[in-house]
Write a protein that holds these residues in place. Structure first.
Motif, PDB file in Angstrom:
ATOM      1  N   THR A   1     -46.009 -34.279  37.162  1.00 19.46           N
ATOM      2  CA  THR A   1     -44.716 -34.221  37.849  1.00 19.46           C
ATOM      3  C   THR A   1     -43.998 -35.567  37.875  1.00 19.46           C
ATOM      4  O   THR A   1     -42.779 -35.619  38.065  1.00 19.46           O
ATOM      5  N   GLY A   2     -44.738 -36.649  37.723  1.00 17.72           N
ATOM      6  CA  GLY A   2     -44.144 -37.967  37.869  1.00 17.72           C
ATOM      7  C   GLY A   2     -44.222 -38.491  39.290  1.00 17.72           C
ATOM      8  O   GLY A   2     -43.866 -39.638  39.558  1.00 17.72           O
ATOM      9  N   GLU A   3     -44.711 -37.660  40.220  1.00 18.91           N
ATOM     10  CA  GLU A   3     -44.850 -38.093  41.610  1.00 18.91           C
ATOM     11  C   GLU A   3     -45.988 -39.088  41.749  1.00 18.91           C
ATOM     12  O   GLU A   3     -46.976 -39.022  41.028  1.00 18.91           O
ATOM     13  N   ALA A   4     -45.852 -39.979  42.718  1.00 18.96           N
ATOM     14  CA  ALA A   4     -46.901 -40.950  42.999  1.00 18.96           C
ATOM     15  C   ALA A   4     -48.056 -40.279  43.735  1.00 18.96           C
ATOM     16  O   ALA A   4     -47.884 -39.229  44.365  1.00 18.96           O
ATOM     17  N   ILE A   5     -49.222 -40.874  43.644  1.00 23.46           N
ATOM     18  CA  ILE A   5     -50.342 -40.495  44.501  1.00 23.46           C
ATOM     19  C   ILE A   5     -50.705 -41.725  45.328  1.00 23.46           C
ATOM     20  O   ILE A   5     -50.427 -42.867  44.929  1.00 23.46           O
ATOM     21  N   SER A   6     -51.322 -41.495  46.452  1.00 21.30           N
ATOM     22  CA  SER A   6     -51.660 -42.605  47.342  1.00 21.30           C
ATOM     23  C   SER A   6     -52.894 -43.348  46.846  1.00 21.30           C
ATOM     24  O   SER A   6     -53.686 -42.823  46.051  1.00 21.30           O
ATOM     25  N   GLU A   7     -53.050 -44.560  47.333  1.00 29.44           N
ATOM     26  CA  GLU A   7     -54.252 -45.318  47.015  1.00 29.44           C
ATOM     27  C   GLU A   7     -55.488 -44.571  47.504  1.00 29.44           C
ATOM     28  O   GLU A   7     -56.521 -44.557  46.836  1.00 29.44           O
ATOM     29  N   GLU A   8     -55.387 -43.925  48.655  1.00 30.48           N
ATOM     30  CA  GLU A   8     -56.525 -43.180  49.196  1.00 30.48           C
ATOM     31  C   GLU A   8     -56.916 -42.025  48.273  1.00 30.48           C
ATOM     32  O   GLU A   8     -58.110 -41.772  48.055  1.00 30.48           O
ATOM     33  N   GLN A   9     -55.934 -41.317  47.717  1.00 31.13           N
ATOM     34  CA  GLN A   9     -56.244 -40.237  46.775  1.00 31.13           C
ATOM     35  C   GLN A   9     -56.974 -40.777  45.550  1.00 31.13           C
ATOM     36  O   GLN A   9     -57.933 -40.169  45.067  1.00 31.13           O
TER      37      GLN A   9
ATOM     38  N   PHE B   1     -50.597 -49.200  29.912  1.00 35.11           N
ATOM     39  CA  PHE B   1     -49.801 -48.126  29.325  1.00 35.11           C
ATOM     40  C   PHE B   1     -49.403 -48.466  27.890  1.00 35.11           C
ATOM     41  O   PHE B   1     -49.478 -47.610  26.997  1.00 35.11           O
ATOM     42  N   GLU B   2     -49.004 -49.701  27.649  1.00 33.55           N
ATOM     43  CA  GLU B   2     -48.537 -50.101  26.320  1.00 33.55           C
ATOM     44  C   GLU B   2     -49.662 -50.179  25.296  1.00 33.55           C
ATOM     45  O   GLU B   2     -49.401 -50.246  24.093  1.00 33.55           O
ATOM     46  N   SER B   3     -50.905 -50.129  25.744  1.00 28.79           N
ATOM     47  CA  SER B   3     -52.033 -50.106  24.804  1.00 28.79           C
ATOM     48  C   SER B   3     -52.302 -48.694  24.275  1.00 28.79           C
ATOM     49  O   SER B   3     -53.053 -48.528  23.315  1.00 28.79           O
ATOM     50  N   LEU B   4     -51.699 -47.692  24.899  1.00 28.67           N
ATOM     51  CA  LEU B   4     -51.883 -46.316  24.430  1.00 28.67           C
ATOM     52  C   LEU B   4     -51.102 -46.100  23.138  1.00 28.67           C
ATOM     53  O   LEU B   4     -50.042 -46.695  22.922  1.00 28.67           O
ATOM     54  N   VAL B   5     -51.603 -45.212  22.278  1.00 29.82           N
ATOM     55  CA  VAL B   5     -50.851 -44.862  21.079  1.00 29.82           C
ATOM     56  C   VAL B   5     -49.572 -44.147  21.498  1.00 29.82           C
ATOM     57  O   VAL B   5     -49.472 -43.587  22.598  1.00 29.82           O
ATOM     58  N   GLU B   6     -48.582 -44.162  20.636  1.00 32.75           N
ATOM     59  CA  GLU B   6     -47.262 -43.611  20.964  1.00 32.75           C
ATOM     60  C   GLU B   6     -47.341 -42.156  21.412  1.00 32.75           C
ATOM     61  O   GLU B   6     -46.650 -41.733  22.342  1.00 32.75           O
ATOM     62  N   PHE B   7     -48.179 -41.371  20.747  1.00 35.13           N
ATOM     63  CA  PHE B   7     -48.332 -39.958  21.114  1.00 35.13           C
ATOM     64  C   PHE B   7     -48.726 -39.817  22.579  1.00 35.13           C
ATOM     65  O   PHE B   7     -48.148 -39.016  23.321  1.00 35.13           O
ATOM     66  N   ASN B   8     -49.714 -40.606  23.029  1.00 34.44           N
ATOM     67  CA  ASN B   8     -50.166 -40.506  24.413  1.00 34.44           C
ATOM     68  C   ASN B   8     -49.156 -41.096  25.397  1.00 34.44           C
ATOM     69  O   ASN B   8     -49.018 -40.603  26.519  1.00 34.44           O
ATOM     70  N   GLN B   9     -48.429 -42.115  24.979  1.00 30.13           N
ATOM     71  CA  GLN B   9     -47.380 -42.649  25.846  1.00 30.13           C
ATOM     72  C   GLN B   9     -46.321 -41.584  26.148  1.00 30.13           C
ATOM     73  O   GLN B   9     -45.761 -41.552  27.243  1.00 30.13           O
ATOM     74  N   GLY B  10     -46.089 -40.695  25.174  1.00 27.34           N
ATOM     75  CA  GLY B  10     -45.057 -39.677  25.326  1.00 27.34           C
ATOM     76  C   GLY B  10     -45.256 -38.770  26.521  1.00 27.34           C
ATOM     77  O   GLY B  10     -44.286 -38.320  27.130  1.00 27.34           O
ATOM     78  N   TRP B  11     -46.508 -38.498  26.876  1.00 29.72           N
ATOM     79  CA  TRP B  11     -46.750 -37.631  28.035  1.00 29.72           C
ATOM     80  C   TRP B  11     -47.369 -38.388  29.214  1.00 29.72           C
ATOM     81  O   TRP B  11     -47.114 -38.053  30.374  1.00 29.72           O
ATOM     82  N   ALA B  12     -48.162 -39.427  28.937  1.00 30.98           N
ATOM     83  CA  ALA B  12     -48.829 -40.145  30.019  1.00 30.98           C
ATOM     84  C   ALA B  12     -47.864 -40.971  30.862  1.00 30.98           C
ATOM     85  O   ALA B  12     -48.218 -41.403  31.960  1.00 30.98           O
ATOM     86  N   GLN B  13     -46.640 -41.163  30.384  1.00 30.27           N
ATOM     87  CA  GLN B  13     -45.649 -41.903  31.161  1.00 30.27           C
ATOM     88  C   GLN B  13     -45.355 -41.252  32.507  1.00 30.27           C
ATOM     89  O   GLN B  13     -44.906 -41.915  33.441  1.00 30.27           O
ATOM     90  N   HIS B  14     -45.640 -39.964  32.642  1.00 28.53           N
ATOM     91  CA  HIS B  14     -45.378 -39.250  33.899  1.00 28.53           C
ATOM     92  C   HIS B  14     -46.601 -39.164  34.807  1.00 28.53           C
ATOM     93  O   HIS B  14     -46.528 -38.589  35.891  1.00 28.53           O
ATOM     94  N   ALA B  15     -47.728 -39.717  34.368  1.00 26.05           N
ATOM     95  CA  ALA B  15     -48.925 -39.726  35.214  1.00 26.05           C
ATOM     96  C   ALA B  15     -48.702 -40.672  36.389  1.00 26.05           C
ATOM     97  O   ALA B  15     -47.903 -41.614  36.321  1.00 26.05           O
ATOM     98  N   ALA B  16     -49.431 -40.429  37.454  1.00 23.02           N
ATOM     99  CA  ALA B  16     -49.326 -41.295  38.632  1.00 23.02           C
ATOM    100  C   ALA B  16     -50.205 -42.525  38.510  1.00 23.02           C
ATOM    101  O   ALA B  16     -49.925 -43.555  39.128  1.00 23.02           O
ATOM    102  N   ALA B  17     -51.271 -42.418  37.724  1.00 25.06           N
ATOM    103  CA  ALA B  17     -52.206 -43.537  37.594  1.00 25.06           C
ATOM    104  C   ALA B  17     -52.902 -43.465  36.241  1.00 25.06           C
ATOM    105  O   ALA B  17     -53.022 -42.396  35.640  1.00 25.06           O
TER     106      ALA B  17
END
Length: 198
Positions: free
Chosen positions: A25-33, A69-85
């Motif tokens: 979703t692109g939403e953040a998660i807390s440090e506790e999570q 994040f920038e160490s990921l290959v371009e393919f993975n950057q395409g979707w992992a950009q929306h991960a929270a961590a």
């Protein structure tokens, strides 16, 4: 291989509920999570209780995100950009075993770290989060980004976040955004001796 998740024998639903989506979703998660996931991984089994795994974790929109994040290959950057961590799982190549005066090579460091990853992935599912481990990254660049010594191996980078809708993904990935099946048990488990499926 079937695309459904039908089991051949009764197991806890957690094992079929866990899968590796790419839509977040692109939403953040807390440090506790995040720390709850790492706590689950901390209790994974390991040979001689050596616990070779180490975690480098970053949440999006923090100073440490970009180098990993920038160490990921371009393919993975395409979707992992929306991960929270992002979590980098590394493992110590040596351990001090019982009865030994100094560290010696640990042949099980990757195997045991895989158990830690599985524990984290199952806890993510129980927590209503999604997790996806990646092999696509630039190893030298990532090693430099996290300042990892040669005494440790990089096992994987894991994206974690709140599961999102497939329409957030690039079009080519949308059709793949579904839990996959598994080989029949008879193809992977043999009584008494190995059998080749080829």
């Amino acid at each position: 291989m079937s695309s459904t998740r039908e089991t051949e024998h009764p197991i806890h639903p957690l094992f079929t509920q866990r899968w590796s989506p790419r839509a977040f979703t692109g939403e953040a998660i807390s440090e506790e999570q995040l720390l709850t996931l790492l706590e689950a991984a901390r209790w994974a089994p390991s040979a001689y209780n050596a616990q070779p795994w180490r975690w480098i974790h970053v949440r999006r929109d923090t100073a440490h995100w970009a180098p990993i994040f920038e160490s990921l290959v371009e393919f993975n950057q395409g979707w992992a950009q929306h991960a929270a961590a992002l979590l980098v799982l590394v493992s110590a190549k040596q351990a001090v075993f019982p009865g030994k005066p100094a560290a010696t090579p640990n042949a099980w460091h990757s195997f045991d770290s895989g158990a830690a990853w599985a524990s984290l992935a199952f806890q993510a599912t129980l927590s209503g989060l999604a997790s996806h481990a990646m092999a696509g990254f630039d190893e030298p660049r990532l090693r430099e980004a996290i300042q990892l010594p040669e005494t440790h191996a990089i096992e994987t980078v894991i994206a974690v976040g709140k599961p999102g809708r497939p329409d957030r993904l690039p079009e080519a990935l949308r059709a793949r955004e579904t839990p996959n099946g598994r080989l029949p048990l008879a193809d992977v488990a043999f009584e008494g001796r190995f059998k080749s499926n080829s």
